[in-house]
Design an enzyme around this catalytic site. Structure first.
Site, PDB file in Angstrom:
ATOM      1  CG  ASN A 109      -1.877  -1.189   1.181  1.00  0.00           C
ATOM      2  OD1 ASN A 109      -2.088  -1.799   0.127  1.00  0.00           O
ATOM      3  ND2 ASN A 109      -2.419  -1.536   2.328  1.00  0.00           N
ATOM      4  CG  HIS A 126       3.934  -1.921  -4.624  1.00  0.00           C
ATOM      5  ND1 HIS A 126       2.782  -2.680  -4.604  1.00  0.00           N
ATOM      6  CD2 HIS A 126       4.922  -2.749  -5.048  1.00  0.00           C
ATOM      7  CE1 HIS A 126       3.070  -3.913  -5.026  1.00  0.00           C
ATOM      8  NE2 HIS A 126       4.369  -3.972  -5.292  1.00  0.00           N
ATOM      9  CB  CYS A 156      12.199  19.323  -7.159  1.00  0.00           C
ATOM     10  SG  CYS A 156      13.429  20.211  -8.123  1.00  0.00           S
ATOM     11  CB  SER A 198      -6.351  -9.745  -5.148  1.00  0.00           C
ATOM     12  OG  SER A 198      -5.362  -9.015  -5.889  1.00  0.00           O
TER      13      SER A 198
END
Ligand code: BV8
Length: 254
Positions: A109, A126, A156, A198
């Site tokens: 997540n 991730h 930035c 999943s």
């Protein structure tokens, strides 16, 4: 309780007590652990991918082809972070961390609900919604102020001539983060627990087999049987926020 192939599926109120104290425990979470906080999952009905093809919003090619579409997709999810709260599954996982000496939490997540639920060490394989990445230097900045959350591109602070920033997210086709550290923990664990995934996305979905190969006992807590369900020794079907606190209580019994 039903058995499919070589694993045992438990329906609440069945639980199995394991003595996890003194053992190496790795937890891997997916979008299902944040579902009860109101964060959309990916592949459930009304999920994030329902209105988008993965290829259109979660690949480097999509970012090159239509950066505005990708940027708005992620900015909507970043804004949602200010509207959601951790749920009892996040809190239960934080309790497991606080009670065990050898515990690693890996999450697919990109939200910060594990941290806000009390977890102190979270490996975001991730990436994260809270940070943005300079496209030139790849330096990341925590950018969740109101001015950072509209649909205008963010720039930035690390370059003299500011460069556009991208979501600090691992897209499909990109190398997940901290893989060496993750595999080190999975290859030395006694219990490998997956919550709310999943089993579609690799290499995360294959980690249960790495754990099994080193003799770990593998446990799944998920709302429904996932695509890699038969890889697990033990499955608990239900909503993580409802069944995980009781499981953690049993796993921590002295
Ligand atoms: C890579 C960021 C090279 C984006 C994401 C084999 C080996 C290696 C790679 C591949 C391979 N086969 C295919 C690949 C390529 C690809 C891939 O896996 N494609 C899939 C679609 C087939 N993988 C990659 O490109 C990865 N990079 O491979 O690099 C490499 C090779 C080897 C070793 C190292 C490197 C990069 C993948 C990362 C992509 N980015 N996220 C974003 O978030 O916007 S993936 C995305 O899917 C999210 O991170 C999400 O978490 C993740 C996985 O989905 P789930 O978390 O499982 O969510 P989902 O909605 O699918 O399921 C939710 C589950 O929860 C359901 O089962 C539901 O029943 C359950 N649930 C719902 N509510 C509850 C609940 N459970 C409990 N309680 C509830 N209340």
């Amino acid at each position: 309780m039903t058995g499919i192939q070589n694993c045992i599926v438990f329906e609440p109120p069945f639980v199995v007590t394991h003595i996890m104290r003194g053992k190496n425990v790795v937890v891997l979470t997916g979008a299902g652990v944040s579902a009860e906080s109101g964060v959309k999952t990916f592949r459930d009905n009304d999920g994030l991918w329902e209105n988008h093809r993965i290829e259109d919003v979660a690949t480097p090619q999509a970012w090159q082809a239509d950066p505005k579409l990708v940027w708005k997709f992620y900015q909507a999810r970043r804004r949602q972070m200010n509207e959601v709260e951790p749920n009892s599954a996040h809190v239960a996982i934080a309790k497991l961390e606080s009670e065990l000496d050898n515990f690693t939490l890996v999450t697919q997540n990109v939200d910060d609900l594990h941290e806000r639920g009390g977890s102190s060490l979270v490996i975001h394989m991730h990436g994260r919604l809270q940070t943005l990445r300079c496209e030139k230097t790849e330096q990341t900045e925590h950018r969740m102020a109101d001015d950072d959350l509209n649909d205008d591109y963010a720039y930035c602070n690390c370059c003299v001539n500011a460069h556009r920033m991208r979501p600090d997210i691992v897209w499909f086709g990109e190398m997940p983060m901290e893989m060496e550290e993750i595999y080190e923990s999975v290859e030395s664990c006694d219990f490998f627990i997956v919550v709310g995934s999943s089993g579609h996305v690799y290499p995360a979905a294959g980690m249960v087999n790495v754990a099994k190969s080193v003799g770990a006992h593998t446990i799944l807590v998920n709302y429904e049987m996932p695509i890699n369900g038969s890889d697990f020794d033990e499955i608990h079907l239900g909503k993580a926020g409802e069944i995980l606190p009781k499981l953690v209580e049993d796993w921590l019994m002295r």
